[in-house]
Design a protein around this motif. Structure first.
Motif, short mmCIF file in Angstrom:
data_model
loop_
_atom_site.label_atom_id
_atom_site.label_comp_id
_atom_site.label_asym_id
_atom_site.label_seq_id
_atom_site.Cartn_x
_atom_site.Cartn_y
_atom_site.Cartn_z
N ILE A 181 -57.17 -14.80 1.59
CA ILE A 181 -56.64 -14.86 0.37
C ILE A 181 -55.74 -16.05 0.23
O ILE A 181 -55.66 -16.88 -0.72
N LEU A 241 -56.26 -19.35 -2.33
CA LEU A 241 -55.21 -19.77 -3.32
C LEU A 241 -54.77 -20.94 -2.89
O LEU A 241 -54.47 -21.75 -3.99
N THR A 242 -55.01 -21.47 -1.95
CA THR A 242 -54.84 -23.02 -1.68
C THR A 242 -55.90 -23.75 -2.13
O THR A 242 -55.54 -25.02 -2.51
N CYS A 247 -57.32 -23.02 -4.83
CA CYS A 247 -57.13 -23.07 -6.28
C CYS A 247 -56.01 -23.96 -6.55
O CYS A 247 -56.01 -24.87 -7.44
N GLU A 248 -55.14 -23.97 -5.71
CA GLU A 248 -53.93 -25.03 -5.91
C GLU A 248 -54.37 -26.57 -5.74
O GLU A 248 -54.09 -27.36 -6.38
#
Length: 95
Positions: free
Chosen positions: A61, A65-66, A68-69
């Motif tokens: 997870i 998120l990384t 996406c960032e």
């Protein structure tokens, strides 16, 4: 041996934060320092989860998120270069 690796990761985190705070002239350097901070946090989480014998699903997870960032930061960088011609913060007017 494990404590030395954890200390290296904490040192990486501190160095990444120092670069993030001091080098705010270019957006690309700022984004790279953020990725460096995230990489050190990933390794710290991996070592911690390995020590307490916990599942590694949280790391997946965190990696999602990384990514996406990183994609969001690169898209902002590309749009800023297309509109202003460079990634200097001085030429970018926020008003």
């Amino acid at each position: 041996m494990l404590i030395y690796m954890i200390m290296i990761m904490i040192y990486m985190f501190i160095i990444g934060n120092m670069i993030f705070v001091s080098k705010s002239k270019h957006l690309l350097i700022t984004l790279m320092s953020l990725e460096f901070i995230v990489l050190s946090m990933y390794f710290l989480m991996m070592f911690y989860l390995m020590m307490i014998m916990f599942n590694m699903y949280m790391l997946m997870i965190f990696l999602v998120l990384t990514v996406c960032e990183g994609a969001l930061g690169l898209s902002i960088l590309v749009s800023m270069i297309r509109t202003h011609g460079n990634d200097y913060f001085q030429s970018f007017n926020l008003i």
